[in-house]
Design a protein around this motif. Structure first.
Motif, PDB file in Angstrom:
ATOM      1  N   UNK A   4      30.971  43.491  43.639  1.00 38.79           N
ATOM      2  CA  UNK A   4      31.726  44.483  44.547  1.00 38.79           C
ATOM      3  C   UNK A   4      32.834  44.061  45.703  1.00 38.79           C
ATOM      4  N   UNK A   5      31.809  43.018  46.351  1.00 36.62           N
ATOM      5  CA  UNK A   5      31.953  43.264  47.828  1.00 36.62           C
ATOM      6  C   UNK A   5      33.930  42.917  47.432  1.00 36.62           C
ATOM      7  N   UNK A   6      34.026  41.840  46.350  1.00 34.07           N
ATOM      8  CA  UNK A   6      35.255  41.412  46.454  1.00 34.07           C
ATOM      9  C   UNK A   6      36.395  42.383  45.470  1.00 34.07           C
ATOM     10  N   UNK A   7      35.192  43.080  45.010  1.00 36.90           N
ATOM     11  CA  UNK A   7      36.414  44.178  44.307  1.00 36.90           C
ATOM     12  C   UNK A   7      37.080  44.386  45.391  1.00 36.90           C
ATOM     13  N   UNK A   8      35.964  45.538  46.200  1.00 41.24           N
ATOM     14  CA  UNK A   8      36.846  46.480  47.310  1.00 41.24           C
ATOM     15  C   UNK A   8      36.989  45.200  47.700  1.00 41.24           C
ATOM     16  N   UNK A   9      37.404  44.245  48.524  1.00 40.30           N
ATOM     17  CA  UNK A   9      38.561  43.724  48.727  1.00 40.30           C
ATOM     18  C   UNK A   9      40.200  43.534  48.324  1.00 40.30           C
ATOM     19  N   UNK A  10      39.483  42.927  47.169  1.00 42.00           N
ATOM     20  CA  UNK A  10      41.143  43.390  45.696  1.00 42.00           C
ATOM     21  C   UNK A  10      41.559  45.282  46.834  1.00 42.00           C
ATOM     22  N   UNK A  11      40.917  45.757  46.375  1.00 49.78           N
ATOM     23  CA  UNK A  11      40.873  47.344  46.432  1.00 49.78           C
ATOM     24  C   UNK A  11      42.291  47.355  47.837  1.00 49.78           C
ATOM     25  N   UNK A  12      41.158  46.814  48.887  1.00 49.90           N
ATOM     26  CA  UNK A  12      42.264  47.107  50.048  1.00 49.90           C
ATOM     27  C   UNK A  12      43.598  45.830  50.321  1.00 49.90           C
ATOM     28  N   UNK A  13      43.642  44.287  49.138  1.00 50.17           N
ATOM     29  CA  UNK A  13      44.375  44.264  49.631  1.00 50.17           C
ATOM     30  C   UNK A  13      45.621  45.281  49.247  1.00 50.17           C
ATOM     31  N   UNK A  14      45.330  46.133  48.159  1.00 56.80           N
ATOM     32  CA  UNK A  14      46.405  46.380  47.682  1.00 56.80           C
ATOM     33  C   UNK A  14      46.676  47.861  48.215  1.00 56.80           C
TER      34      UNK A  14
END
Length: 255
Positions: A45-55
């Motif tokens: 989940x932390x990596x997915x949230x990082x992906x959202x912020x990266x987008x």
């Protein structure tokens, strides 16, 4: 627009995209901390949230007219940690450590290939000739997508509970495969290459809303479906780019 640093300092709006990027980096490292404690769901989940912020950071930077070379470099460093180093360590702690030598090499391949991909991207920022980018395609699998694809064995394990998906041989082969996709020259779809017909606009919006709800209610089957769909789209990306090349060649010959 470049950051306007004058006697009164840098405008606050110029710091917002960089703050989002730094937060994505922190989420990536937090994923490693959670994996060390065996909290695999939270780590992913932390990596997915990082992906959202990266987008979001790049789009917010353009919206605020706060693009800068510093922001671009910070974004690449954040991507390398959040989508290269962190997923590699999570996969090693989850499965690959059962064969420390070959497993560590597989984890290294993901981290190193992510770094090489980002270095290639940075080296081409000012290049005049970028056939894939000008056609609206990425070169290879982007770092956030690569991290999401690398976690497919974990998605399968979380969905089914079958320990077979945790076998280091399977995870090692899959990790190396995704690492190679990241540094490949395959044209893959980017957001700018996707076009929605006007009469499909409302259906697309409804689909995005339903996808968001599915991610909240049933995250692992949804992430698995999204990852499989992305993989299935790679051959179509090849065909689409081949059509673009033919059109360009035809226009050049007529000119």
């Amino acid at each position: 627009m470049n950051e306007e640093e004058g006697p009164r300092g840098i405008p606050f709006r110029a710091m917002i995209p960089n703050a989002i990027t730094a937060t994505a980096l922190c989420f990536g490292l937090t994923g490693v901390s959670l994996a060390i404690r065996g909290e695999w769901r939270n780590a992913i989940g932390a990596i997915i949230l990082a992906g959202v912020l990266d987008g979001l950071d790049g789009r917010i930077a353009r919206l605020l007219r706060a693009q800068s070379r510093f922001g671009a470099e910070l974004d690449s460093l954040s991507d390398n940690i959040a989508f290269g180093t962190a997923p590699a360590l999570i996969l090693f702690l989850w499965s690959l450590q059962n064969e420390p030598r070959f497993g560590w090499i597989a984890a290294l391949s993901l981290a190193v290939c992510c770094a090489l991909r980002l270095a290639r991207f940075n080296a081409r920022l000012d290049a005049a000739e970028q056939p894939h980018k000008t056609a609206g395609f990425n070169t290879g699998v982007p770092a956030p997508a690569g991290a999401g694809l690398a976690f497919i064995p974990i998605y399968l394990w979380l969905v089914s509970g079958n320990e077979w998906f945790r076998q280091w041989q399977l995870v090692m082969a899959w990790t190396v495969f995704i690492a190679l996709l990241m540094i490949s020259s395959l044209p893959t779809y980017s957001w700018s290459s996707i076009r929605i017909r006007r009469n499909w606009r409302l259906f697309a919006l409804a689909g995005v809303g339903l996808l968001g709800a599915a991610l909240v209610l049933t995250p692992w089957p949804t992430l698995l479906a999204v990852a499989v769909l992305y993989l299935a789209m790679i051959p179509f990306g090849l065909l689409s780019y081949a059509r673009v090349k033919r059109r360009r060649a035809g226009a050049a010959s007529h000119a």
